[in-house]
Design a protein around this motif. Structure first.
Motif, PDB file in Angstrom:
ATOM      1  N   ALA A   1       0.829  -1.163   0.006  1.00  0.00           N
ATOM      2  CA  ALA A   1       0.030   0.032   0.069  1.00  0.00           C
ATOM      3  C   ALA A   1       0.954   1.367   0.179  1.00  0.00           C
ATOM      4  O   ALA A   1       0.608   2.195  -0.835  1.00  0.00           O
ATOM      5  CB  ALA A   1      -0.869  -0.114   1.149  1.00  0.00           C
ATOM      6  N   GLU A   2       2.059   1.290   0.814  1.00  0.00           N
ATOM      7  CA  GLU A   2       3.087   2.315   0.796  1.00  0.00           C
ATOM      8  C   GLU A   2       3.515   2.494  -0.493  1.00  0.00           C
ATOM      9  O   GLU A   2       3.750   3.794  -0.954  1.00  0.00           O
ATOM     10  CB  GLU A   2       3.882   2.377   1.799  1.00  0.00           C
ATOM     11  CG  GLU A   2       3.366   2.433   3.281  1.00  0.00           C
ATOM     12  CD  GLU A   2       4.533   2.075   4.475  1.00  0.00           C
ATOM     13  OE1 GLU A   2       5.586   1.581   4.018  1.00  0.00           O
ATOM     14  OE2 GLU A   2       4.032   2.398   5.533  1.00  0.00           O
ATOM     15  N   ALA A   3       3.995   1.432  -1.331  1.00  0.00           N
ATOM     16  CA  ALA A   3       4.558   1.514  -2.468  1.00  0.00           C
ATOM     17  C   ALA A   3       3.603   2.183  -3.446  1.00  0.00           C
ATOM     18  O   ALA A   3       3.781   2.775  -4.455  1.00  0.00           O
ATOM     19  CB  ALA A   3       5.044   0.083  -2.847  1.00  0.00           C
ATOM     20  N   ALA A   4       2.223   1.558  -3.398  1.00  0.00           N
ATOM     21  CA  ALA A   4       1.438   2.104  -4.364  1.00  0.00           C
ATOM     22  C   ALA A   4       0.992   3.710  -4.303  1.00  0.00           C
ATOM     23  O   ALA A   4       0.976   4.412  -5.085  1.00  0.00           O
ATOM     24  CB  ALA A   4      -0.021   1.314  -4.414  1.00  0.00           C
ATOM     25  N   ALA A   5       1.016   3.989  -2.691  1.00  0.00           N
ATOM     26  CA  ALA A   5       1.096   5.353  -2.662  1.00  0.00           C
ATOM     27  C   ALA A   5       2.329   6.384  -3.069  1.00  0.00           C
ATOM     28  O   ALA A   5       1.998   7.406  -3.702  1.00  0.00           O
ATOM     29  CB  ALA A   5       0.666   5.665  -1.239  1.00  0.00           C
ATOM     30  N   ARG A   6       3.518   5.552  -2.841  1.00  0.00           N
ATOM     31  CA  ARG A   6       4.603   6.171  -3.447  1.00  0.00           C
ATOM     32  C   ARG A   6       4.536   6.324  -4.924  1.00  0.00           C
ATOM     33  O   ARG A   6       4.951   7.276  -5.598  1.00  0.00           O
ATOM     34  CB  ARG A   6       5.663   5.704  -2.884  1.00  0.00           C
ATOM     35  CG  ARG A   6       7.139   6.290  -2.594  1.00  0.00           C
ATOM     36  CD  ARG A   6       8.113   5.547  -2.255  1.00  0.00           C
ATOM     37  NE  ARG A   6       8.153   4.233  -2.283  1.00  0.00           N
ATOM     38  CZ  ARG A   6       7.791   3.324  -1.336  1.00  0.00           C
ATOM     39  NH1 ARG A   6       7.552   3.905  -0.164  1.00  0.00           N
ATOM     40  NH2 ARG A   6       7.783   2.035  -1.493  1.00  0.00           N
ATOM     41  N   ARG A   7       4.067   5.433  -5.637  1.00  0.00           N
ATOM     42  CA  ARG A   7       4.119   5.365  -7.175  1.00  0.00           C
ATOM     43  C   ARG A   7       3.329   6.464  -7.727  1.00  0.00           C
ATOM     44  O   ARG A   7       3.529   7.010  -8.678  1.00  0.00           O
ATOM     45  CB  ARG A   7       3.866   3.862  -7.540  1.00  0.00           C
ATOM     46  CG  ARG A   7       4.962   3.405  -8.032  1.00  0.00           C
ATOM     47  CD  ARG A   7       4.541   1.973  -8.764  1.00  0.00           C
ATOM     48  NE  ARG A   7       4.646   0.955  -7.673  1.00  0.00           N
ATOM     49  CZ  ARG A   7       3.678   0.123  -7.274  1.00  0.00           C
ATOM     50  NH1 ARG A   7       2.486   0.513  -7.579  1.00  0.00           N
ATOM     51  NH2 ARG A   7       4.000  -0.666  -6.396  1.00  0.00           N
ATOM     52  N   SER A   8       2.079   6.680  -6.904  1.00  0.00           N
ATOM     53  CA  SER A   8       0.878   7.472  -7.382  1.00  0.00           C
ATOM     54  C   SER A   8       1.222   8.943  -7.229  1.00  0.00           C
ATOM     55  O   SER A   8       1.097   9.708  -8.147  1.00  0.00           O
ATOM     56  CB  SER A   8      -0.207   7.212  -6.820  1.00  0.00           C
ATOM     57  OG  SER A   8      -0.291   7.721  -5.539  1.00  0.00           O
ATOM     58  N   ARG A   9       2.331   9.255  -6.218  1.00  0.00           N
ATOM     59  CA  ARG A   9       2.735  10.509  -6.052  1.00  0.00           C
ATOM     60  C   ARG A   9       3.863  10.649  -6.910  1.00  0.00           C
ATOM     61  O   ARG A   9       4.125  11.959  -7.393  1.00  0.00           O
ATOM     62  CB  ARG A   9       3.059  10.665  -4.467  1.00  0.00           C
ATOM     63  CG  ARG A   9       3.416  12.004  -4.169  1.00  0.00           C
ATOM     64  CD  ARG A   9       3.481  12.316  -2.559  1.00  0.00           C
ATOM     65  NE  ARG A   9       4.025  13.656  -2.648  1.00  0.00           N
ATOM     66  CZ  ARG A   9       4.339  14.045  -1.371  1.00  0.00           C
ATOM     67  NH1 ARG A   9       4.351  13.389  -0.376  1.00  0.00           N
ATOM     68  NH2 ARG A   9       4.666  15.229  -1.023  1.00  0.00           N
ATOM     69  N   PHE A  10       4.957   9.955  -6.777  1.00  0.00           N
ATOM     70  CA  PHE A  10       6.127  10.298  -7.475  1.00  0.00           C
ATOM     71  C   PHE A  10       6.472   9.259  -8.677  1.00  0.00           C
ATOM     72  O   PHE A  10       7.504   9.402  -9.114  1.00  0.00           O
ATOM     73  CB  PHE A  10       7.192   9.882  -6.319  1.00  0.00           C
ATOM     74  CG  PHE A  10       7.196  10.791  -5.307  1.00  0.00           C
ATOM     75  CD1 PHE A  10       7.346  11.836  -5.240  1.00  0.00           C
ATOM     76  CD2 PHE A  10       6.820  10.259  -3.864  1.00  0.00           C
ATOM     77  CE1 PHE A  10       7.390  13.075  -4.054  1.00  0.00           C
ATOM     78  CE2 PHE A  10       6.921  11.000  -2.896  1.00  0.00           C
ATOM     79  CZ  PHE A  10       7.161  12.248  -3.011  1.00  0.00           C
ATOM     80  N   GLY A  11       5.566   8.595  -9.178  1.00  0.00           N
ATOM     81  CA  GLY A  11       5.601   7.611 -10.209  1.00  0.00           C
ATOM     82  C   GLY A  11       5.986   8.165 -11.718  1.00  0.00           C
ATOM     83  O   GLY A  11       6.646   7.695 -12.399  1.00  0.00           O
ATOM     84  N   THR A  12       5.662   9.410 -11.879  1.00  0.00           N
ATOM     85  CA  THR A  12       5.887  10.273 -13.002  1.00  0.00           C
ATOM     86  C   THR A  12       6.441  11.507 -13.049  1.00  0.00           C
ATOM     87  O   THR A  12       6.253  12.187 -11.825  1.00  0.00           O
ATOM     88  CB  THR A  12       4.685  10.531 -13.679  1.00  0.00           C
ATOM     89  OG1 THR A  12       3.801  11.294 -13.263  1.00  0.00           O
ATOM     90  CG2 THR A  12       3.850   9.199 -14.108  1.00  0.00           C
TER      91      THR A  12
END
Length: 62
Positions: A14-25
């Motif tokens: 869940a933390e990884a998904a939140a991190r990807r949604s914020r910093f993924g692009t």
């Protein structure tokens, strides 16, 4: 796999998904034209700018 390790795995994903949604692009690139602001160095002085350089053409040449 015990319940505690499953909770940690779920929390990590869940933390990884939140991190990807914020910093993924990367953010959109900024155009150079948007980084420069042009303003006159001094205020306009009406007494100084009262002379119209094209007025003499109208007055004396026409």
């Amino acid at each position: 796999m015990d319940a505690e390790s499953r909770d940690e795995t779920t929390q990590d994903s869940a933390e990884a998904a939140a991190r990807r949604s914020r910093f993924g692009t990367l953010p959109e690139p900024v155009r150079l034209e948007d980084t420069v602001e042009e303003r006159p160095a001094t205020r306009r002085d009406p007494a100084r700018d009262a002379y119209d350089p094209h007025e003499w053409l109208v007055r004396y040449c026409l």
